[in-house]
Design a protein around this motif. Sequence first.
Motif, PDB file in Angstrom:
ATOM      1  N   UNK A 175       6.827 -10.251   5.742  1.00  0.00           N
ATOM      2  CA  UNK A 175       6.535  -8.929   6.307  1.00  0.00           C
ATOM      3  C   UNK A 175       7.322  -7.828   5.588  1.00  0.00           C
ATOM      4  N   UNK A 176       8.607  -8.089   5.319  1.00  0.00           N
ATOM      5  CA  UNK A 176       9.441  -7.078   4.653  1.00  0.00           C
ATOM      6  C   UNK A 176       8.919  -6.753   3.256  1.00  0.00           C
ATOM      7  N   UNK A 177       8.539  -7.792   2.511  1.00  0.00           N
ATOM      8  CA  UNK A 177       8.055  -7.588   1.142  1.00  0.00           C
ATOM      9  C   UNK A 177       6.731  -6.839   1.135  1.00  0.00           C
ATOM     10  N   UNK A 178       5.831  -7.205   2.052  1.00  0.00           N
ATOM     11  CA  UNK A 178       4.536  -6.522   2.119  1.00  0.00           C
ATOM     12  C   UNK A 178       4.705  -5.074   2.570  1.00  0.00           C
ATOM     13  N   UNK A 179       5.639  -4.844   3.478  1.00  0.00           N
ATOM     14  CA  UNK A 179       5.884  -3.474   3.934  1.00  0.00           C
ATOM     15  C   UNK A 179       6.463  -2.636   2.800  1.00  0.00           C
ATOM     16  N   UNK A 180       7.410  -3.232   2.049  1.00  0.00           N
ATOM     17  CA  UNK A 180       8.005  -2.518   0.911  1.00  0.00           C
ATOM     18  C   UNK A 180       6.947  -2.218  -0.145  1.00  0.00           C
ATOM     19  N   UNK A 181       6.049  -3.179  -0.383  1.00  0.00           N
ATOM     20  CA  UNK A 181       4.976  -2.974  -1.360  1.00  0.00           C
ATOM     21  C   UNK A 181       4.070  -1.844  -0.920  1.00  0.00           C
ATOM     22  N   UNK A 190      -1.583  -2.656   6.247  1.00  0.00           N
ATOM     23  CA  UNK A 190      -2.301  -3.183   7.397  1.00  0.00           C
ATOM     24  C   UNK A 190      -2.122  -4.677   7.481  1.00  0.00           C
ATOM     25  N   UNK A 191      -1.828  -5.157   8.671  1.00  0.00           N
ATOM     26  CA  UNK A 191      -1.675  -6.590   8.896  1.00  0.00           C
ATOM     27  C   UNK A 191      -0.320  -7.121   8.457  1.00  0.00           C
ATOM     28  N   UNK A 192       0.596  -6.223   8.059  1.00  0.00           N
ATOM     29  CA  UNK A 192       1.898  -6.707   7.592  1.00  0.00           C
ATOM     30  C   UNK A 192       2.991  -6.533   8.630  1.00  0.00           C
ATOM     31  N   UNK A 193       2.692  -5.924   9.781  1.00  0.00           N
ATOM     32  CA  UNK A 193       3.723  -5.777  10.801  1.00  0.00           C
ATOM     33  C   UNK A 193       3.853  -7.062  11.597  1.00  0.00           C
ATOM     34  N   UNK A 194       5.108  -7.501  11.808  1.00  0.00           N
ATOM     35  CA  UNK A 194       5.280  -8.746  12.563  1.00  0.00           C
ATOM     36  C   UNK A 194       4.913  -8.556  14.021  1.00  0.00           C
TER      37      UNK A 194
END
Length: 198
Positions: A175-181, A190-194
């Motif tokens: 989640x952290x990596x996708x949010x940072x990206x 979208x879809x990256x929040x835990x």
Amino acid sequence: MARIGYARVSSAGQDYSAQIERLAAAGCAPIRAEKITGGTRSGRDELQAIMEFVREGDELVVVRLDRLARSTRDTLNIVAELEAKGASLRVLEPEISTGGDLGRIVITTLGMVAELERSFLRERQKTGIAAAKKRGVYKGRRKTIDRHTIRALAAQGVGPTKIADELGISRMSVYRILKAASQLGLGDESGTRPPKSC
């Protein structure tokens, strides 16, 4: 007939140059290579490209079977796709080909043995870790997180939980990596929040 080489290593810190040399010596051209886990075909763009342009009479060549697939099912699926196009698979170590009468049987058997060996290895690792924890000496090791692989799998529609399972890391890391990206404009948030229950 073309001999198409495919080389793969699991992480960015590994090197596939030795595989490329072996494939070139075996007469392969072109040779495609990538650094990504072999646990799933998702995100393996170079292998996908090969499967799309392989033609009748062509031969896909890998140094070892585990460079192509990590499960018997994946191996058989790839062999079936090649055969449907009139192509074949050749493994250099040991030297086998699905072009021969016994080739597919041998490759199936090798795939099953390799998968069984990996399951035994995982079981031994679990036993060793449990024993070390009991003695209070287990420190664990820092996971090497391949951010490119995580983003590539997410772009293919693979969910964070499955990505975490495939790479052996926590969902929160994914989640952290996708949010940072997403914040850097490298992907969709979208879809990256835990989930709140995490």
